[in-house]
Design a protein around this motif. Sequence first.
Motif: not given
Lengths: 329, 449
Positions: B74-82, B86-106
């Motif tokens: 989705v388009s938006g702002t990265v709020t964390a890389v932490d 995951n689904g099994q409760g194990l910690r995994q690196m993830m990029i969190t993005i807060k969505r703003e609209g739906d702008e696509w890359a060129e």
Amino acid sequence: MQVLLFTILTLCALGILSAVILYFVAQKFRVEEDPRIDEVEKMLPGANCGGCGFAGCRGMADALVKQDDISNLFCPVGGGDCMKAIASYLGKAAAEKQPEVATVRCGGTCEKRPRTNEYNGARSCAVAASLYVGETGCAYGCLGFGDCVAACTFDAIRMNPQTGLPEVDPDKCTACGACVKACPKKIIELRKKWPKNRAVYVSCVSKDKGAVVMKACKAGCIGCGKCVKVCSFGAIIVENNLAYIDPQKCKLCRKCVNECPTGAIRLVGMDPLPKEPKTPAAPKAAPAAEKSAAVKSAPVAAKAETVKAAAAAPATEKPAATQTPSKES
Amino acid sequence: MKTFPMGGVHPSENKLSSAKPIEVLPLPEVVNVPLAQHIGAPAVAKVAKGDKVLAGQLIAEAGSFMSANIHAPVSGTVTAVDLVPNGQGLRQMMITIKREGDEWAEGIDRSETLVRECTLSSQEIIARIKEAGIVGMGGATFPTHVKLSIPAGKKAECVIINGVECEPYLTSDHRMMLEHGEEIVVGVTILMKAVGVERAYIGIENNKPDAIAHLTQIAASYPGVEVVPLKVRYPQGGEKQLIAAVTGRQVPPPPALPIDVGAVVCNVSTTYAVYRAVQKRMPLVERVVTVTGKSLKEPRNLLTRMGTPVATLLEAAGGLPDAVCKVINGGPMMGRAMVDLASPVTKGCSGITVMTGRDAERRTASQCIKCAKCVAACPMGLEPYYLSKMTQKKRWDEVEASMITSCIECGCCQSTCPAYLPLLDWVRLGKQTVMGIIRSRAAAGAPKK
């Protein structure tokens, strides 16, 4: 009658002949073995636990006799006395090791660390750990299926059904390390054994940030570092949001125990320190009040915010989380 | 009718959502994009907290050859890389993005128009697939560009497209074949070109007659593409089982790969993603997820952006039932039970299955009576009861010699066991341990040479 006689005589003759053959064969193929190996094996405890790294006591005895330098060999079950006796018998220098005891570093009892799901796969910590986080929200804590209990050959670990955690009987524990190897979460550590089974240790291995720990467990180390400040011997370090007390430097002064806001530092075999002997500071009245006051105090103000937020969060989020996974008891 | 030669079971199909068309799930407000959504090295994050990203923009780059790119869903702002559970409760690196609209890359063509012609060379096709971060979407998440890069000295003879969907409950591939059949067949021709072969087979189980008829009709105008109807039997969707069913060839035990018998296998959803990546420059940021279960009000097939919380999907299917239930990422045979519903949909997530009551429970295990039903059911010809027992005894040399690494973790043994023994739990642990031993042995052996 004659038949009977012949039968007996034939059998006797066969027996004597076999004995003679066996005697010469035994002489011919005799394996020369150092008789001291048998002696040393007798001196070892004979538990065959594998704590020394060999498959059994015989292997250890063999190595003790054959190696010139035995300083790297140690029988944790027999301990220093046993090693000294063997060394003096063999005329070698024995390894010196202080007595150790297995210590379970998790304080997440059923009450402090609520279950969020029910596991119904194979009842084994190793299997559960290979599948997922465990029945609680803590990714580091004890899974409670008793792999350590099954690994112990000395009946020194028992599961406590009240707490759901394993408990070590320090008198039976020989520090062979079988449970340390069996624990997939690396919770059990061999720590220095003090007289009268006294101990001070951090009963948590969670490397999560304070807020995450608080959400999953009320007895976890949040890495606040208060214990580090109060320790006069430099025995405590905080790394990856987790405090660790070095058993070699610790003098059992117990100052850190009173300081810990979550009670993650466990005190065994001793009474806690009397409340604040020096300056009669106002907020340090009762241990309970002291704990809650400590969290709010200035040095950790920033952290306290996150801690409080986390403490509030479970109330709203738990029901969904509780319902989600597996089936609930 | 064709099928694989040994083992297998036929669990009740329960394809509740097979008649439900694919619907687009409304865009989530926040997405968590894991850096490890594939087998191999995790991707390396290219964005940091505070960065603005466009949908389809590269946010994490493949960490090695055996890895895959990851793009912003989705388009938006990265709020964390932490670290996030995951689904099994194990910690995994993830990029969190807060969505703003739906702008696509060129450069991304989002239109539905069909582009048949592909003039790119084999290398260019593989480069585009690698760029788009495509991995096997059937569940194994093996990076597709690795699969298509045929090692020197080996030769591909055919492409096999996996439209089997043997897992009970799941219908996402079925719907893809019905609704995007033409694109899938074009994708097949692209894959054929990428590996330089003239023949392709699309294997479909005959519990999907509509998909067989639809694709046969389309494939008629594409030379070399043939639809192969298969007898319904689980785990036909396993790579090795499918090759055996379609070509009659047996893949030798590990470390041999399907390419050793000249086959390259791709799932239908992956083939569709390949079509979109090559013809439309569309990275892999969305997929169809079946949300299903007898207790759900409305089982559905949802076109979902990666990183969408599973809870959002369940909400769209009418919410979780009041009763205690088990939520499975995947189908009931191979899926993994989840403990955290805030965890995201990933590239390998073909379905979310909700089980309640008796279906969710395991029966109490009793003793093994040596009936050998598990041996008969094992599609790899292993002895699950023995592997399970030896794993419990920690006899790693024994389990390794008994080919535990061949296990595909299909769960046939466990589902067929009359004593309800947790066979797969143990075998999986044994397999993991033995793989670790093999890896450390290789690591110890390598420096000596």
